[in-house]
Design a protein around this motif. Structure first.
Motif, mmCIF file in Angstrom:
data_model
loop_
_atom_site.group_PDB
_atom_site.id
_atom_site.type_symbol
_atom_site.label_atom_id
_atom_site.label_comp_id
_atom_site.label_asym_id
_atom_site.label_seq_id
_atom_site.Cartn_x
_atom_site.Cartn_y
_atom_site.Cartn_z
ATOM 1 N N LEU A 1 0.828 -1.205 0.000
ATOM 2 C CA LEU A 1 0.000 0.000 0.000
ATOM 3 C C LEU A 1 0.868 1.263 0.000
ATOM 4 O O LEU A 1 0.535 2.261 -0.641
ATOM 5 N N ALA A 2 2.000 1.178 0.714
ATOM 6 C CA ALA A 2 2.896 2.336 0.757
ATOM 7 C C ALA A 2 3.491 2.611 -0.627
ATOM 8 O O ALA A 2 3.656 3.767 -1.033
ATOM 9 N N GLU A 3 3.797 1.543 -1.349
ATOM 10 C CA GLU A 3 4.408 1.705 -2.678
ATOM 11 C C GLU A 3 3.401 2.002 -3.778
ATOM 12 O O GLU A 3 3.759 2.451 -4.861
ATOM 13 N N ASN A 4 2.126 1.698 -3.525
ATOM 14 C CA ASN A 4 1.092 1.887 -4.550
ATOM 15 C C ASN A 4 -0.097 2.635 -3.947
ATOM 16 O O ASN A 4 -1.075 2.018 -3.534
ATOM 17 N N SER A 5 0.021 3.959 -3.915
ATOM 18 C CA SER A 5 -1.041 4.734 -3.266
ATOM 19 C C SER A 5 -2.334 4.713 -4.091
ATOM 20 O O SER A 5 -3.376 5.148 -3.627
ATOM 21 N N ASP A 6 -2.249 4.184 -5.328
ATOM 22 C CA ASP A 6 -3.444 4.130 -6.166
ATOM 23 C C ASP A 6 -4.205 2.801 -6.078
ATOM 24 O O ASP A 6 -5.172 2.593 -6.807
ATOM 25 N N ILE A 7 -3.775 1.931 -5.169
ATOM 26 C CA ILE A 7 -4.560 0.693 -4.962
ATOM 27 C C ILE A 7 -5.919 1.092 -4.380
ATOM 28 O O ILE A 7 -5.989 1.821 -3.390
ATOM 29 N N ASP A 8 -6.997 0.632 -5.025
ATOM 30 C CA ASP A 8 -8.325 1.020 -4.545
ATOM 31 C C ASP A 8 -9.134 -0.151 -3.996
ATOM 32 O O ASP A 8 -10.274 0.018 -3.570
ATOM 33 N N SER A 9 -8.538 -1.360 -4.035
ATOM 34 C CA SER A 9 -9.292 -2.520 -3.562
ATOM 35 C C SER A 9 -8.353 -3.656 -3.178
ATOM 36 O O SER A 9 -7.292 -3.826 -3.774
ATOM 37 N N LEU A 10 -8.760 -4.404 -2.153
ATOM 38 C CA LEU A 10 -7.995 -5.574 -1.706
ATOM 39 C C LEU A 10 -8.885 -6.810 -1.850
ATOM 40 O O LEU A 10 -10.049 -6.792 -1.451
ATOM 41 N N PHE A 11 -8.315 -7.861 -2.435
ATOM 42 C CA PHE A 11 -9.055 -9.114 -2.608
ATOM 43 C C PHE A 11 -8.317 -10.221 -1.865
ATOM 44 O O PHE A 11 -7.138 -10.459 -2.113
ATOM 45 N N ILE A 12 -9.029 -10.879 -0.968
ATOM 46 C CA ILE A 12 -8.375 -11.904 -0.141
ATOM 47 C C ILE A 12 -9.361 -13.025 0.204
ATOM 48 O O ILE A 12 -10.562 -12.775 0.344
#
Ligand SMILES: *Cc1c(COP(=O)(O)O)cnc(C)c1O
Length: 369
Positions: free
Chosen positions: A117-128
């Motif tokens: 998340l720190a490296e990709n501030s444009d992540i808008d969703s987490l799938f787990i």
């Protein structure tokens, strides 16, 4: 033959009877009443603000979440076939992917999520996955979801609960979409997928995207107790019937008994020298790492009347998986571990002395008390 694969699971007799009635038309007050009842029971089970039912296998619900809840870039956790599937769907839907990959016995680590998340501030969703069925692994979803929401509450958290909903009470505080499927813990035939949604997720969906898997169209219709397209009427009738079965003893009893069976099975397997594969085992299934996995499965099927699952890909022939999901009679589970001990004796690995079933019974009834 006892069906002990972690999906499909056996459908109880009363549920099969309920589904054997005459076909109903889906655009009728009769079916709408049935739909309404199923919907209310699902909302209650999910403990979430909204829910939808889809005529599809679980993967359809996974895809609809990717389409409707990921705008641009997804973070996925791949510690097995189903986590890998989320990544493949994200790519197939033309979205950007950051994937955290783990061996199939290893749960996702919070530090890796933090870093991603720190490296990709444009992540808008987490799938787990909550329970990754490839290795019978439980991910620390609550911890990860809580962290993700502390960073940015607009990041959608999508949890695949296909082998978790109906197994244990899921804390949905930080979950926006919780996916379930009919043929696993719901003990129904395949073909019905269900998604619990937070109000934040409903906002994000907005007008929805896609056609068949447009969640906005479904939410709109399902709030009126109907579906956008032909409803899987038989399976929804079955869903009410399975809720009737579960509610006889209460859902908490189902959770308690599932946990007791899983713990007792694990102890029984360990007591006869077998190794549990995942570092953090899910309650949905018991997974053993063993080079004799295939001979053991074969003996169970041909000599002892039990069908258990093997492994896939690099774990083919290396693991076997025993289902714990659903309303399972405890004497059936006790027989399964006993049969495994007898198979080990057939293979000349240890002398049969009833250790597995003795351990199973001791642990199970201790857990239940
Ligand atoms: C079975 C399963 C799925 C996929 O379900 P299908 O109904 O086969 O599409 C997804 N996730 C998990 C964890 C599963 O166990």
């Amino acid at each position: 033959m006892l069906l002990f694969t972690p999906g499909p699971t056996p459908v109880p007799e009363s549920v099969r009877q309920a589904m054997a009635t005459q076909t109903l038309h889906h655009r009728t007050p009769e079916f709408e009443a049935i739909f309404k009842e199923a919907r209310e029971r699902l909302l209650n089970l999910f403990g979430m603000e909204e829910c939808v039912m889809l005529a599809s296998s679980g993967t359809g619900a996974m895809q609809s979440c990717v389409l409707n809840l990921c705008n641009r870039k997804a973070l996925t956790i791949n510690a097995g076939k189903f986590g890998e599937r989320f990544g493949k769907i994200v790519t197939a839907m033309g979205k950007e992917l950051v994937e955290l990959k783990y061996e199939w016995n290893t749960p996702a680590q919070l530090v890796d999520v933090k870093e991603a998340l720190a490296e990709n501030s444009d992540i808008d969703s987490l799938f787990i996955q909550i329970s990754e069925s490839a290795g019978g692994l439980r991910h620390p979803v609550e911890e990860i979801a809580s962290y993700v929401k502390s960073v940015n509450k607009d990041i959608m958290v999508i949890a695949d609960g296909i082998t978790a909903v109906g197994v244990e009470k899921i804390d949905t505080t930080n979950i926006d979409a919780l996916v379930a499927g009919s043929q696993k813990a719901f003990m129904l035939p395949p073909g019905l997928a269900m998604i619990g949604l937070s109000s934040l997720a409903v906002d994000r969906i907005g007008d929805g995207v896609d056609y068949y898997f447009n969640l906005a169209s479904e939410i709109k219709k399902q709030r009126q107790n109907t579906t956008a397209y032909t409803a899987p009427t038989t399976l929804i009738i079955g869903l009410n019937a399975i809720f009737d079965e579960i509610e006889k003893e209460g859902v908490d009893t189902l959770y308690t008994e599932t946990k007791a069976r899983a713990k007792a099975t694990q102890s029984a397997l360990e007591s006869i020298g077998l190794s549990i594969y995942p570092k953090t085992p899910a309650l949905s299934m018991s997974t053993v790492l063993d080079n004799d996995a295939e001979p053991i499965r074969k003996l169970l099927k041909t000599k002892y009347g039990v069908n258990i699952a093997g492994g896939q890909d690099h774990l083919k022939g290396k693991i076997f998986r025993i289902n714990q999901m659903g309303l399972i009679a405890v004497y059936e589970s006790a027989w399964v571990v006993n049969a495994i001990e007898m198979a080990l004796s057939d293979l000349g690995r240890r002398e049969f002395d009833g250790t597995a079933s003795r351990t199973f019974n001791r642990v199970y009834f201790n857990e239940i008390d």
